[in-house]
Design an enzyme around this catalytic site. Structure first.
Site, PDB file in Angstrom:
ATOM      1  N   ILE A   1      -0.800  -6.316  -9.288  1.00 35.34           N
ATOM      2  CA  ILE A   1      -1.070  -5.644  -8.016  1.00 35.34           C
ATOM      3  C   ILE A   1      -1.314  -4.181  -8.371  1.00 35.34           C
ATOM      4  O   ILE A   1      -0.518  -3.561  -9.079  1.00 35.34           O
ATOM      5  CB  ILE A   1       0.101  -5.819  -7.021  1.00 35.34           C
ATOM      6  CG1 ILE A   1      -0.214  -5.138  -5.675  1.00 35.34           C
ATOM      7  CG2 ILE A   1       1.417  -5.326  -7.596  1.00 35.34           C
ATOM      8  CD1 ILE A   1       0.843  -5.430  -4.594  1.00 35.34           C
ATOM      9  N   SER A   2      -2.440  -3.646  -7.941  1.00 34.24           N
ATOM     10  CA  SER A   2      -2.808  -2.281  -8.312  1.00 34.24           C
ATOM     11  C   SER A   2      -1.805  -1.279  -7.753  1.00 34.24           C
ATOM     12  O   SER A   2      -1.147  -1.526  -6.737  1.00 34.24           O
ATOM     13  CB  SER A   2      -4.200  -1.933  -7.769  1.00 34.24           C
ATOM     14  OG  SER A   2      -5.193  -2.683  -8.419  1.00 34.24           O
TER      15      SER A   2
END
EC number: 2.1.1.77
Length: 213
Positions: free
Chosen positions: A63-64
């Site tokens: 997840i960025s």
């Protein structure tokens, strides 16, 4: 699926940090303030969910970090009812941000495990993209084109011609471009054949994979 006052307080702190880092789009900041990022992560990461960091998710993906999500979203300049194509649904967090910006979101995920998880999670959170699909992001979604904007959430060694072709004139394509470290790149379509290119510095993403189907 709990979202508490404590979580909201942590989100408010995150928004303050993103402002300090240069995010100015109030709509993007409001989306970040609203979305329970901890619910997009494994419960073991819940206490860290509102740090400005990337975390591992299923299928070897990440997840960025919130800054990257906010930065890409800000570059898109999303208007309500815009048709936005997202390449790389991942955890669904970026999808949620686009949805809260008022976009009609069309999203493609190459990892079937993530596609199945996100297809279940997003409706539970009241987030309903126009279209979620399992497939090859390099191909985009030609049957739903053209799009007002396109966002790629994985590092691409090339800018896929299919995505450029699916962008409306005047539309924006935001993509991390490069092999190991990527340069955040934005293409603005000027006419049928011309694109204006802008670069915004180095980022690091997991690779954009193809030929899944």
């Amino acid at each position: 699926m709990k979202d508490t006052n404590k979580h909201q307080g942590l989100r408010n702190q995150l928004v303050k940090l993103l402002r300090e880092k240069g995010i100015t789009d109030e709509n993007v900041l409001a989306a970040i303030a609203k979305i329970p990022r901890h619910l997009f992560l494994d419960s073991s990461f819940e206490d860290f969910a509102y740090q400005d960091k990337a975390f591992p998710i299923a299928a070897g993906q990440t997840i960025s970090q919130p800054y990257t999500v906010a930065f890409q979203s800000q570059l898109l300049q999303v208007n309500k009812e815009d048709k936005v194509l997202e390449i790389g649904t991942g955890s669904g967090y970026q999808t949620a941000v686009l949805y809260h910006l008022g976009a009609k979101v069309y999203s493609v995920e190459r990892q079937n495990e993530l596609f199945k998880q996100t297809s279940v999670l997003l409706p539970k959170l009241g987030i309903r993209p126009k279209h979620l699909s399992f497939g090859d992001g390099y191909k985009g979604l030609p049957n739903h084109a053209p799009f007002d904007s396109i966002i790629v959430t994985a590092g691409a060694p090339i800018i896929p011609p299919a995505l450029m072709a699916q962008l409306k004139i005047g539309g924006r394509l935001v993509i991390p471009f490069g092999d190991k470290n990527q340069i955040m790149t934005m293409l603005i379509r000027k006419d049928e054949t011309k694109f204006e290119k802008h670069e915004f510095g180095e980022f690091r993403f997991v690779p954009l994979l193809e030929n899944k189907n």
